[in-house]
Design a protein around this motif. Structure first.
Motif, mmCIF file in Angstrom:
data_model
loop_
_atom_site.group_PDB
_atom_site.id
_atom_site.type_symbol
_atom_site.label_atom_id
_atom_site.label_comp_id
_atom_site.label_asym_id
_atom_site.label_seq_id
_atom_site.Cartn_x
_atom_site.Cartn_y
_atom_site.Cartn_z
ATOM 1 N N GLN A 60 0.807 -1.216 0.000
ATOM 2 C CA GLN A 60 0.000 0.000 0.000
ATOM 3 C C GLN A 60 0.843 1.270 0.000
ATOM 4 N N LEU A 61 2.010 1.229 0.628
ATOM 5 C CA LEU A 61 2.781 2.434 0.901
ATOM 6 C C LEU A 61 3.191 3.232 -0.335
ATOM 7 N N SER A 136 -1.388 6.710 -10.106
ATOM 8 C CA SER A 136 -1.786 5.631 -9.203
ATOM 9 C C SER A 136 -3.176 5.882 -8.620
ATOM 10 N N TYR A 137 -3.787 4.792 -8.167
ATOM 11 C CA TYR A 137 -5.123 4.899 -7.563
ATOM 12 C C TYR A 137 -5.147 4.122 -6.259
ATOM 13 N N GLN A 138 -5.672 4.755 -5.229
ATOM 14 C CA GLN A 138 -5.880 4.105 -3.930
ATOM 15 C C GLN A 138 -7.167 4.679 -3.349
ATOM 16 N N PHE A 219 -3.435 8.955 5.455
ATOM 17 C CA PHE A 219 -4.839 8.596 5.283
ATOM 18 C C PHE A 219 -5.333 9.013 3.899
ATOM 19 N N ALA A 220 -4.431 9.476 3.042
ATOM 20 C CA ALA A 220 -4.830 9.963 1.728
ATOM 21 C C ALA A 220 -5.431 8.844 0.880
ATOM 22 N N GLY A 221 -6.243 9.236 -0.074
ATOM 23 C CA GLY A 221 -6.828 8.276 -1.007
ATOM 24 C C GLY A 221 -7.687 9.007 -2.015
ATOM 25 N N ASN A 222 -8.088 8.301 -3.035
ATOM 26 C CA ASN A 222 -8.990 8.891 -4.023
ATOM 27 C C ASN A 222 -10.386 8.977 -3.438
ATOM 28 N N ASP A 223 -10.951 10.158 -3.487
ATOM 29 C CA ASP A 223 -12.292 10.385 -2.947
ATOM 30 C C ASP A 223 -12.872 11.602 -3.657
#
Length: 325
Positions: A60-61, A136-138, A219-223
């Motif tokens: 994940q990192l 990238s996507y997370q 805590f970042a991510g696609n939203d």
């Protein structure tokens, strides 16, 4: 940030052989926060932060570190991960992934004025736009599915009124997330945790305030971009004692954001729904951390009641649409 995994002087010395950062002159743990083990690291070549990731895996990192590098290359002031001698942005320390990033200038502003909110709103919009070409996507790992999965673990600790509130809000958010208007909202990489203590300000003169940067992207991510704004407003623009939004700070942050990226009509219409989503996200996580804590050398759990108050306030006192006009 906290210290769950200790690092001895000899372990640090051995691990730093993988970097070209000079000799260590200072190394100490950071007490605030609850997710990773963090240390201030000063060497003969600069000031850095060393993070040992307690939950994120080596798979994940890369998303988080690559996102910071991407934003830094687009002139967004964020910590820049330091490459190792082999070019990797992280390695294993005490059996866990660990990375070193540059330390930003400044200090948190825990009693923000509208001027601080203007700086934050403007830079948050720049961050969103800078992330549009990030490859990238997370997904945001603390979104609706996480709330639904973890609420049952905290229900036994809640009163009947609290259980009803959290169940009703989960149902409301599930319907909102399933709507066509929600799905059509613009989205991309988001910080997802842009609280007052994750932003630094420098004060070069007594009359000048300069944004030092955003940090703690883990805590970042696609939203939805609107979710990121709502999380930010729920902290930067709130009266801490009551959860009520301060009109001057809210207006300043939203106007500044929308000078860079105006809201869509759907975002304006569902502004209060997203404020509620942001409040629920942090009420659930703080309940979980409070009632199911992990051991740490330095750990200061946050009061879950703060975001319960904010959620109740958002439900009871819906603000006008955030049209920025």
């Amino acid at each position: 940030m906290a210290v769950f995994t200790a690092v001895s002087d000899s372990q640090l010395t051995d691990w730093l052989q993988n970097y070209e950062l000079g000799e260590v002159t200072d190394f100490r743990g950071i007490a605030s926060g609850i997710e990773n083990s963090n240390f201030f690291l000063t060497t003969t070549r600069g000031a850095f932060v060393l993070t040992i990731f307690e939950n994120l895996t080596a798979t994940q990192l890369p998303f988080y570190l690559d996102l910071m590098r991407h934003l830094a290359s687009h002139a967004v002031p964020v910590p820049d991960p330091m490459p190792r001698r082999d070019g990797a942005l992280f390695g294993m320390l005490n059996g866990k992934p660990a990375a070193i990033v540059t330390k930003l200038d400044g200090a948190p502003e825990l009693s923000p004025a509208p001027a601080h909110c203007i700086e934050v709103g403007h830079m948050l919009a720049r961050l969103h736009l800078a992330g549009r070409d990030f490859a990238s996507y997370q997904p945001n790992l603390r979104s609706l599915a996480w709330w639904q999965e973890n609420v049952p673990a905290v229900l036994p600790h809640l009163s009947g009124d609290q259980r009803a509130l959290i169940a009703d809000e989960l149902a409301h958010q599930a319907a909102f997330f399933a709507s066509a208007e929600y799905r059509a909202m613009p989205e991309g990489p988001c910080h997802c945790d842009l609280f007052r203590d994750n932003v630094l300000f420098a004060h070069p003169t007594a009359d000048e305030t300069r944004l030092g940067g955003f940090f703690d992207f883990y805590f970042a991510g696609n939203d939805k971009w609107l979710f990121d704004v709502a999380v930010c407003v729920n902290d930067w623009c709130v009266d801490l004692a009551t959860g009520v939004l301060d009109a001057a700070r809210t207006d300043a942050l939203l106007r500044a954001y929308q000078t860079v990226r105006p809201f869509t009509p759907a975002e304006e219409h569902h502004w209060n729904d997203m404020l509620r989503a942001g409040a629920l996200r942090f009420w659930v996580s703080r309940l979980y951390d409070f009632y199911r804590p992990r051991e740490a050398e330095m750990l200061k759990p946050h009061d879950p009641g703060h975001f319960e108050r904010i959620l109740r306030e958002r439900i009871q006192s819906a603000p006008p649409p955030a049209d920025g006009n």
